[in-house]
Design a protein around this motif. Structure first.
Motif, PDB file in Angstrom:
ATOM      1  N   GLN A  18       1.037  -1.032  -0.124  1.00  0.00           N
ATOM      2  CA  GLN A  18       0.079   0.027   0.059  1.00  0.00           C
ATOM      3  C   GLN A  18       1.313   1.325  -0.384  1.00  0.00           C
ATOM      4  O   GLN A  18       2.054   1.194   0.665  1.00  0.00           O
ATOM      5  N   SER A  20       0.972   5.680  -1.093  1.00  0.00           N
ATOM      6  CA  SER A  20       0.268   6.896  -1.051  1.00  0.00           C
ATOM      7  C   SER A  20       0.880   7.666  -2.595  1.00  0.00           C
ATOM      8  O   SER A  20       1.872   7.867  -2.116  1.00  0.00           O
ATOM      9  N   ASP A  69     -10.335  11.129  -8.085  1.00  0.00           N
ATOM     10  CA  ASP A  69     -11.377  10.459  -7.556  1.00  0.00           C
ATOM     11  C   ASP A  69     -12.242   9.968  -8.766  1.00  0.00           C
ATOM     12  O   ASP A  69     -13.027   8.821  -8.688  1.00  0.00           O
ATOM     13  N   GLU A  70     -11.207   9.827 -10.235  1.00  0.00           N
ATOM     14  CA  GLU A  70     -11.804   9.281 -10.867  1.00  0.00           C
ATOM     15  C   GLU A  70     -11.155   9.364 -12.179  1.00  0.00           C
ATOM     16  O   GLU A  70      -9.744  10.126 -12.213  1.00  0.00           O
ATOM     17  N   GLY A  78     -13.254   2.381 -14.244  1.00  0.00           N
ATOM     18  CA  GLY A  78     -12.630   2.278 -12.376  1.00  0.00           C
ATOM     19  C   GLY A  78     -11.614   3.482 -11.897  1.00  0.00           C
ATOM     20  O   GLY A  78     -10.224   3.765 -12.795  1.00  0.00           O
ATOM     21  N   GLN A  80      -9.955   3.165  -9.573  1.00  0.00           N
ATOM     22  CA  GLN A  80      -8.441   2.680  -8.839  1.00  0.00           C
ATOM     23  C   GLN A  80      -7.492   2.455  -9.664  1.00  0.00           C
ATOM     24  O   GLN A  80      -7.589   2.175 -10.812  1.00  0.00           O
ATOM     25  N   ARG A  82      -3.419   0.696  -9.853  1.00  0.00           N
ATOM     26  CA  ARG A  82      -2.649  -0.319  -8.673  1.00  0.00           C
ATOM     27  C   ARG A  82      -1.338  -1.260  -9.102  1.00  0.00           C
ATOM     28  O   ARG A  82      -1.470  -0.545 -10.234  1.00  0.00           O
ATOM     29  N   THR A  94      -1.148  -1.377  -4.251  1.00  0.00           N
ATOM     30  CA  THR A  94      -2.510  -0.975  -3.694  1.00  0.00           C
ATOM     31  C   THR A  94      -1.776   0.635  -3.896  1.00  0.00           C
ATOM     32  O   THR A  94      -1.549   0.925  -2.833  1.00  0.00           O
ATOM     33  N   SER A  96      -3.091   5.150  -3.791  1.00  0.00           N
ATOM     34  CA  SER A  96      -3.910   5.902  -2.653  1.00  0.00           C
ATOM     35  C   SER A  96      -3.942   7.193  -3.514  1.00  0.00           C
ATOM     36  O   SER A  96      -2.800   8.239  -3.403  1.00  0.00           O
ATOM     37  N   ARG A  97      -5.129   8.081  -4.211  1.00  0.00           N
ATOM     38  CA  ARG A  97      -4.844   9.224  -4.738  1.00  0.00           C
ATOM     39  C   ARG A  97      -5.416  10.326  -3.883  1.00  0.00           C
ATOM     40  O   ARG A  97      -6.170  11.689  -3.702  1.00  0.00           O
ATOM     41  N   SER A 128       1.250   1.469 -14.881  1.00  0.00           N
ATOM     42  CA  SER A 128       0.607   1.210 -13.505  1.00  0.00           C
ATOM     43  C   SER A 128      -0.554   0.503 -14.287  1.00  0.00           C
ATOM     44  O   SER A 128      -0.863   0.007 -15.319  1.00  0.00           O
ATOM     45  N   ILE A 130      -5.398  -0.431 -14.674  1.00  0.00           N
ATOM     46  CA  ILE A 130      -6.419  -0.019 -14.536  1.00  0.00           C
ATOM     47  C   ILE A 130      -7.946  -0.441 -15.007  1.00  0.00           C
ATOM     48  O   ILE A 130      -7.196  -1.878 -15.800  1.00  0.00           O
TER      49      ILE A 130
END
Length: 257
Positions: A18, A20, A69-70, A78, A80, A82, A94, A96-97, A128, A130
């Motif tokens: 995980q 950020s 968020d998108e 999606g 996310q 990853r 994983t 995170s943004r 990455s 998606i």
């Protein structure tokens, strides 16, 4: 193989659970973009070969807008991101943004084959994965950039290391977050988008490794304590020795004669 070489090799192929993604462009992926696809072992070999061929030829499906968020494009994606490659070969499972501002925007190239999609952000090369859904209906919101009418400000990245001088892909793009990361916040260059511009994020680490089961909104990068140099330890030892000698001298003076 020496111990140092073994540790370096292990660090370069580290997989983290995980992270950020706080600042796009910081600590960009420095490896071979095409070869990076082979780290995705769950993708069938034949599909990986097709993806690699398209990346090598720069035949991407589209350019998307990556926001907090998108992910916005001609398809329903999606949100996310990853399995992100970064640095000298590390992968974060994983990503995170959550710390992005709502105005932060990054552009990315999308390559899809057999339902498997690879995303390559244009300023940091962090290969990455998606998920892509159906094609949007006519008139639905799409990316802010029109690739058919607006000339690209970069070369679509393919194999090799990023360019570091002049324009083009990677951190050599004069308007990229990577180039802006080496400048003070007040003088960072804005990235033109459509009729306006997006300012780069404030300085900070590129990918912050998070402990398991930790909310990204509650984690701030902790300062790294300095390691004392050998001369500091020597002075400390001499001071301690002087204190011991002084204490013994006082004790001897206090003894009855």
């Amino acid at each position: 193989m020496s111990l140092v070489a073994t540790i370096a090799l292990a660090a370069s192929s580290l997989t983290l659970p995980q992270c950020s993604w706080d600042r796009p462009g910081a600590n960009p992926f420095m490896g071979d973009l095409v070869a990076a696809v082979d780290r995705y072992k769950d993708i069938p070999a034949a599909t990986r070969a097709k993806l690699k061929a398209r990346m090598q030829e720069r035949r991407y499906d589209e350019i998307v807008d990556i926001r907090r968020d998108e992910i916005v494009g001609r398809y329903d994606y999606g949100a996310q991101i990853r399995d992100m490659h970064f640095g000298t070969g590390q992968v974060c499972q994983t990503v995170s943004r959550a710390k992005w501002k709502d105005t932060t925007l990054e552009r990315g190239l999308v390559y899809c084959e057999d339902g498997q999609c690879v995303l390559v952000p244009t300023v940091c090369r962090n290969v990455s994965r998606i998920t892509r859904g159906a094609l949007k209906a006519a008139g639905a919101p799409g990316p802010t950039t029109e690739e058919d009418t607006t000339p690209l400000m970069f070369d679509p990245p393919a194999a090799g290391v990023p360019q570091v001088e002049g324009g083009g892909a990677g951190n050599g793009d004069a308007g990229s977050f990577a180039r802006a990361s080496s400048l003070p916040t007040a003088s960072a260059t804005s990235v033109p988008v459509g009729g306006g511009s997006i300012s780069p994020p404030s300085p900070g680490p590129g990918l912050v490794i998070l402990p398991p089961n930790t909310s990204t909104s509650e984690v701030d990068p902790a300062p790294i304590p300095a390691v004392p140099e050998p001369s500091t330890w020597a002075l400390w030892a001499l001071g301690l020795l002087a204190l011991v000698i002084g204490q013994r001298g006082r004790l001897q003076q206090q003894r009855p004669r």
